[in-house]
Design an enzyme around this catalytic site. Structure first.
Site, PDB file in Angstrom:
ATOM      1  N   GLU A 295       0.821  -1.205   0.000  1.00 31.81           N
ATOM      2  CA  GLU A 295       0.000   0.000   0.000  1.00 31.81           C
ATOM      3  C   GLU A 295       0.861   1.264   0.000  1.00 31.81           C
ATOM      4  O   GLU A 295       0.513   2.266  -0.631  1.00 31.81           O
ATOM      5  CB  GLU A 295      -0.932  -0.006   1.212  1.00 31.81           C
ATOM      6  CG  GLU A 295      -1.956  -1.124   1.203  1.00 31.81           C
ATOM      7  CD  GLU A 295      -2.803  -1.109  -0.057  1.00 31.81           C
ATOM      8  OE1 GLU A 295      -3.382  -0.052  -0.370  1.00 31.81           O
ATOM      9  OE2 GLU A 295      -2.876  -2.149  -0.740  1.00 31.81           O
ATOM     10  N   TRP A 298       1.957   1.667  -3.509  1.00 32.15           N
ATOM     11  CA  TRP A 298       0.875   2.202  -4.337  1.00 32.15           C
ATOM     12  C   TRP A 298       0.825   3.722  -4.207  1.00 32.15           C
ATOM     13  O   TRP A 298       0.638   4.445  -5.197  1.00 32.15           O
ATOM     14  CB  TRP A 298      -0.475   1.616  -3.907  1.00 32.15           C
ATOM     15  CG  TRP A 298      -0.911   0.394  -4.653  1.00 32.15           C
ATOM     16  CD1 TRP A 298      -0.942  -0.883  -4.192  1.00 32.15           C
ATOM     17  CD2 TRP A 298      -1.377   0.329  -6.012  1.00 32.15           C
ATOM     18  NE1 TRP A 298      -1.402  -1.736  -5.167  1.00 32.15           N
ATOM     19  CE2 TRP A 298      -1.683  -1.019  -6.293  1.00 32.15           C
ATOM     20  CE3 TRP A 298      -1.577   1.284  -7.007  1.00 32.15           C
ATOM     21  CZ2 TRP A 298      -2.176  -1.430  -7.536  1.00 32.15           C
ATOM     22  CZ3 TRP A 298      -2.064   0.868  -8.248  1.00 32.15           C
ATOM     23  CH2 TRP A 298      -2.358  -0.473  -8.494  1.00 32.15           C
ATOM     24  N   TRP A 327     -20.822   8.771 -20.851  1.00 32.77           N
ATOM     25  CA  TRP A 327     -21.228   8.694 -19.452  1.00 32.77           C
ATOM     26  C   TRP A 327     -22.678   9.124 -19.279  1.00 32.77           C
ATOM     27  O   TRP A 327     -23.177   9.988 -20.004  1.00 32.77           O
ATOM     28  CB  TRP A 327     -20.324   9.573 -18.593  1.00 32.77           C
ATOM     29  CG  TRP A 327     -18.875   9.209 -18.619  1.00 32.77           C
ATOM     30  CD1 TRP A 327     -17.883   9.858 -19.292  1.00 32.77           C
ATOM     31  CD2 TRP A 327     -18.248   8.115 -17.952  1.00 32.77           C
ATOM     32  NE1 TRP A 327     -16.672   9.240 -19.091  1.00 32.77           N
ATOM     33  CE2 TRP A 327     -16.869   8.161 -18.261  1.00 32.77           C
ATOM     34  CE3 TRP A 327     -18.712   7.096 -17.108  1.00 32.77           C
ATOM     35  CZ2 TRP A 327     -15.947   7.238 -17.775  1.00 32.77           C
ATOM     36  CZ3 TRP A 327     -17.798   6.172 -16.614  1.00 32.77           C
ATOM     37  CH2 TRP A 327     -16.438   6.244 -16.956  1.00 32.77           C
ATOM     38  N   ASN A 362     -10.714   1.217   2.751  1.00 31.81           N
ATOM     39  CA  ASN A 362     -10.148   1.141   1.396  1.00 31.81           C
ATOM     40  C   ASN A 362     -10.913   0.199   0.475  1.00 31.81           C
ATOM     41  O   ASN A 362     -11.172   0.524  -0.684  1.00 31.81           O
ATOM     42  CB  ASN A 362      -8.677   0.718   1.461  1.00 31.81           C
ATOM     43  CG  ASN A 362      -8.021   0.759   0.090  1.00 31.81           C
ATOM     44  OD1 ASN A 362      -7.958   1.795  -0.543  1.00 31.81           O
ATOM     45  ND2 ASN A 362      -7.552  -0.391  -0.381  1.00 31.81           N
ATOM     46  N   TRP A 380     -16.251   9.253 -13.695  1.00 28.40           N
ATOM     47  CA  TRP A 380     -15.394   9.084 -12.523  1.00 28.40           C
ATOM     48  C   TRP A 380     -15.011  10.412 -11.884  1.00 28.40           C
ATOM     49  O   TRP A 380     -14.759  10.487 -10.680  1.00 28.40           O
ATOM     50  CB  TRP A 380     -14.131   8.304 -12.889  1.00 28.40           C
ATOM     51  CG  TRP A 380     -13.294   8.898 -13.984  1.00 28.40           C
ATOM     52  CD1 TRP A 380     -13.388   8.635 -15.314  1.00 28.40           C
ATOM     53  CD2 TRP A 380     -12.249   9.869 -13.856  1.00 28.40           C
ATOM     54  NE1 TRP A 380     -12.470   9.370 -16.024  1.00 28.40           N
ATOM     55  CE2 TRP A 380     -11.750  10.137 -15.152  1.00 28.40           C
ATOM     56  CE3 TRP A 380     -11.676  10.532 -12.772  1.00 28.40           C
ATOM     57  CZ2 TRP A 380     -10.713  11.053 -15.387  1.00 28.40           C
ATOM     58  CZ3 TRP A 380     -10.647  11.437 -13.000  1.00 28.40           C
ATOM     59  CH2 TRP A 380     -10.174  11.686 -14.291  1.00 28.40           C
ATOM     60  N   TRP A 403      -9.678   6.323  -8.422  1.00 34.43           N
ATOM     61  CA  TRP A 403     -10.879   6.467  -9.239  1.00 34.43           C
ATOM     62  C   TRP A 403     -10.643   6.028 -10.677  1.00 34.43           C
ATOM     63  O   TRP A 403     -11.490   5.355 -11.283  1.00 34.43           O
ATOM     64  CB  TRP A 403     -11.387   7.908  -9.177  1.00 34.43           C
ATOM     65  CG  TRP A 403     -12.317   8.079  -8.021  1.00 34.43           C
ATOM     66  CD1 TRP A 403     -12.022   8.573  -6.782  1.00 34.43           C
ATOM     67  CD2 TRP A 403     -13.692   7.695  -7.975  1.00 34.43           C
ATOM     68  NE1 TRP A 403     -13.117   8.521  -5.968  1.00 34.43           N
ATOM     69  CE2 TRP A 403     -14.162   7.995  -6.677  1.00 34.43           C
ATOM     70  CE3 TRP A 403     -14.568   7.140  -8.907  1.00 34.43           C
ATOM     71  CZ2 TRP A 403     -15.488   7.741  -6.283  1.00 34.43           C
ATOM     72  CZ3 TRP A 403     -15.888   6.892  -8.515  1.00 34.43           C
ATOM     73  CH2 TRP A 403     -16.332   7.189  -7.231  1.00 34.43           C
TER      74      TRP A 403
END
Length: 494
Positions: A295, A298, A327, A362, A380, A403
Site C-alpha cells: 500500500e 501504491w 457517461w 479502502n 469518474w 478512481w
C-alpha cells in the site's frame, strides 16, 4: 528554475543568513528535509504556512480536512517554538497570491533563501515556479526538496528509462531502488541557539481559517499519539493485515492516511517502523507486513504518475480512448449514490460512513467507485470530486489514481470489463452484515440471509430503505458495451 540547496561541508550554519521554511503538506518537524536543510544552512529562520481558501474550494478540500490542518498547525507552531523558530500563518485567496505573499514576506524580512518540500500536482508546481521567479527578481534563492516519497519521482524507471505505467513492474523496480538507496528517517533539527525572528513572532496560540470547517477531533493531532498509532499498528496489526484489511467491520487497517496526507507523518517513518518489526518482510511477499508495504508503494506509484503525466492533475484520463465513453448524466442517480440510498447495502453503508466521518475503508472505496462508474455509468470525475469534498485524507494523486483504476481509465493492465458485483462484494467482505447494520439503521432487524438483498425479504415493504436503483446484471452489460463502443471509436479515428 528550481534550485537544489547545497549542503555545507561542516553540516551546520556558518553565517548569519536568514532562511524561510515554507510548510505545505509536510506539517512536522521530524524527518522534514526542507526544515533540516534550512537549519543546516541558516542561523536565523522564519517559518510560514499560507492558507488559500479560494484555491481549496476550487480543489474541493473537505471541511474536515481543513479543520484537521488547522489543528495540526497548532501542534506544529509549538514544535517549531521549541526549536526557536516562529511560525507565521498567512491567508490569501489562491496560489497566485500565495506566491506573492511568500515573496513579500521574504523581502520584508531580508530572507536569503526560501526552503520547501515539493508538491507534485500541476497547480502546485505552477505556484512554485511563479514563486521562484518572483524571488529571483530579488536575488532570493528558492530551494525545493523531494520529501513526500520514499523514492523520488523519476528514479524508478523501465530499462528504456521511461516511467512505469503498470503497478507490479513498478513495485519490483521500486524495491530494487530502495535496497540500493536505503532511505532512512532523518533526525529532528536541534534547537537554534539564537534567532533574530523570535522577537517578532506572532503571539497567537490558535489558528483560524475563513473556510468551512467540520470537526475533526476524532483524529488526534499530537505527535506522540500519532507515533504510537504507527508503532502499535506495526506491532499488533501488520502481521494479519493481509487477512483483515478487506473486512470493514474489523479494525484491521492502519488509519494513518490522514497523517500522511497533511505530512504529520512521513512515508519514511512508516517504512522504518514496519522494517523495525519485520526486517525480512521485503522477502516475504505473502506476509501481512509486505501487504501493507504494498500500500505504501501504491501511494508512491500514484505520485510518480502525476509527475510523469501532468495531465492526471488536470482532469484528464490516462487512457485517451476513454474520452469517448458516453457517461450517464443522471443527477438523481448521483445524488442517491452520494447519500447512500442506492438500495445496495454495502455501497450505502460505505457512503454513509464517508458522509458522517470523513473517512472510508479502502475496500469500500473500490466498491463504491466501481458502482458509480460501472453500474450507474457516471463519470469518474464526479466521484473523485465528491470524495475530495468529504475525505479527511483527500489527496489528489491517490484519489485520482484510485478512481481511474476503478473506472478503467487509468494505468492498469486490467481491461474495462472489470465490474464489481456489489452484492457479491458485500457477501464476501461483510458476510454477517455487521458493517452494514452499523451504518444503515433501518436494516438492523433484517435477517442475515437477506442483509445484502433486503428487497427479497418478505417484510421488505416495512423497511424505510430503497429498492435497488439499477439491476446489476443489466448495468454490467451496458457498461461493457459503452466502453467497447468508446474503444472502437478511438480505433476508427486512428
Amino acid at each position: 528554475m528550481v534550485v537544489q540547496a547545497v549542503e555545507n561541508n561542516n553540516g551546520s550554519a556558518t553565517n548569519n543568513r536568514a532562511g524561510l521554511i515554507w510548510f505545505r503538506s509536510d506539517l512536522r518537524v521530524v524527518d522534514n528535509t526542507a526544515l533540516i536543510a534550512a537549519t543546516r544552512d541558516c542561523k536565523n529562520i522564519l517559518a510560514v504556512f499560507v492558507s488559500t481558501p479560494l484555491q481549496w474550494r476550487d480543489h474541493d478540500v473537505a471541511p474536515i480536512k481543513a479543520d484537521f490542518i488547522r489543528r495540526r498547525l497548532v501542534v506544529l507552531r509549538q514544535q517549531l517554538s521549541e526549536l526557536n523558530i516562529p511560525l507565521v500563518i498567512i491567508e490569501v485567496d489562491d496560489f497566485e497570491k500565495a506566491a506573492q505573499a511568500v515573496t513579500d514576506l521574504s523581502v520584508s524580512h531580508n530572507i536569503s533563501q526560501v526552503y520547501c518540500n515539493k508538491q507534485y500536482e500541476w497547480n502546485e508546481c505552477q505556484r512554485d515556479e511563479m514563486t521562484a521567479a518572483q524571488l529571483g527578481n530579488h536575488n532570493i534563492r528558492f530551494s525545493s526538496f523531494d520529501d513526500d516519497c520514499i523514492i523520488a519521482p523519476g528514479k524508478v524507471l523501465t530499462r528504456n528509462r521511461q516511467p512505469f505505467r503498470v503497478f507490479t513492474p513498478f513495485r519490483r523496480e521500486w524495491l530494487k531502488v530502495f535496497l540500493l538507496e536505503t532511505p532512512t528517517v532523518q533526525i529532528t533539527p536541534e534547537k537554534l541557539q539564537a534567532n533574530s525572528f523570535v522577537d517578532n513572532a506572532q503571539p497567537e496560540h490558535t489558528v483560524s481559517f475563513t473556510y468551512p470547517l467540520e470537526d475533526s477531533v476524532r483524529w488526534t493531532v499530537d505527535e506522540e499519539t500519532i507515533k504510537q498509532r504507527l508503532r502499535l499498528f506495526c506491532q499488533e496489526k501488520a502481521a494479519a493485515y493481509h487477512q483483515q484489511r478487506d473486512i470493514p467491520s474489523v479494525d484491521g487497517t492502519s488509519c494513518l492516511s490522514p497523517y500522511l496526507c497533511v505530512g504529520a507523518l512521513s512515508a519514511r517513518q512508516c517504512m522504518a517502523a514496519l522494517l523495525a518489526e519485520f526486517p525480512q518482510c521485503l522477502d516475504e511477499p505473502n506476509s501481512g507486513a509486505f501487504s501493507w508495504l504494498n500500500e505504501i508503494i501504491w501511494r508512491e506509484f500514484y505520485r510518480h504518475l502525476i509527475v510523469a503525466w501532468p495531465k492526471l492533475s488536470r482532469e484528464q484520463p490516462f487512457l485517451d480512448w476513454t474520452r469517448h465513453v458516453a457517461w450517464d448524466q443522471s443527477e438523481s442517480m448521483l445524488t442517491a449514490w452520494q447519500q447512500g440510498k442506492t438500495g445496495y447495502p454495502i455501497v450505502d453503508a460505505a457512503m454513509r460512513q464517508l458522509k458522517q466521518t470523513g473517512w472510508m475503508h479502502n475496500r469500500l472505496r473500490m466498491i463504491t467507485a466501481s458502482f458509480l462508474t460501472k453500474d450507474l455509468l457516471i463519470h469518474w470525475q464526479r466521484g473523485e470530486q465528491w470524495f475530495m469534498s468529504q475525505l479527511i485524507d483527500g489527496d489528489l494523486a491517490s484519489n485520482n489514481g484510485g478512481w481511474q483504476w476503478a473506472a478503467s481509465t487509468g494505468t492498469d493492465a486490467q481491461p474495462y470489463f472489470r465490474v464489481f458485483n456489489p452484492t457479491v462484494q458485500g457477501e464476501r467482505f461483510d458476510p454477517d452484515g455487521r458493517f452494514i447494520r452499523t451504518w444503515i439503521h433501518e436494516l438492523r432487524d433484517v435477517p442475515d440471509k437477506y442483509i445484502h438483498q433486503p428487497s427479497l425479504w418478505d417484510k421488505a415493504d416495512t423497511l424505510n430503505y430503497p429498492k435497488p436503483i439499477v439491476d446489476h446484471k443489466t448495468a454490467r452489460i451496458r457498461a461493457i458495451e459503452v466502453f467497447k463502443t468508446a474503444k472502437s471509436l478511438m480505433d476508427e479515428a486512428q
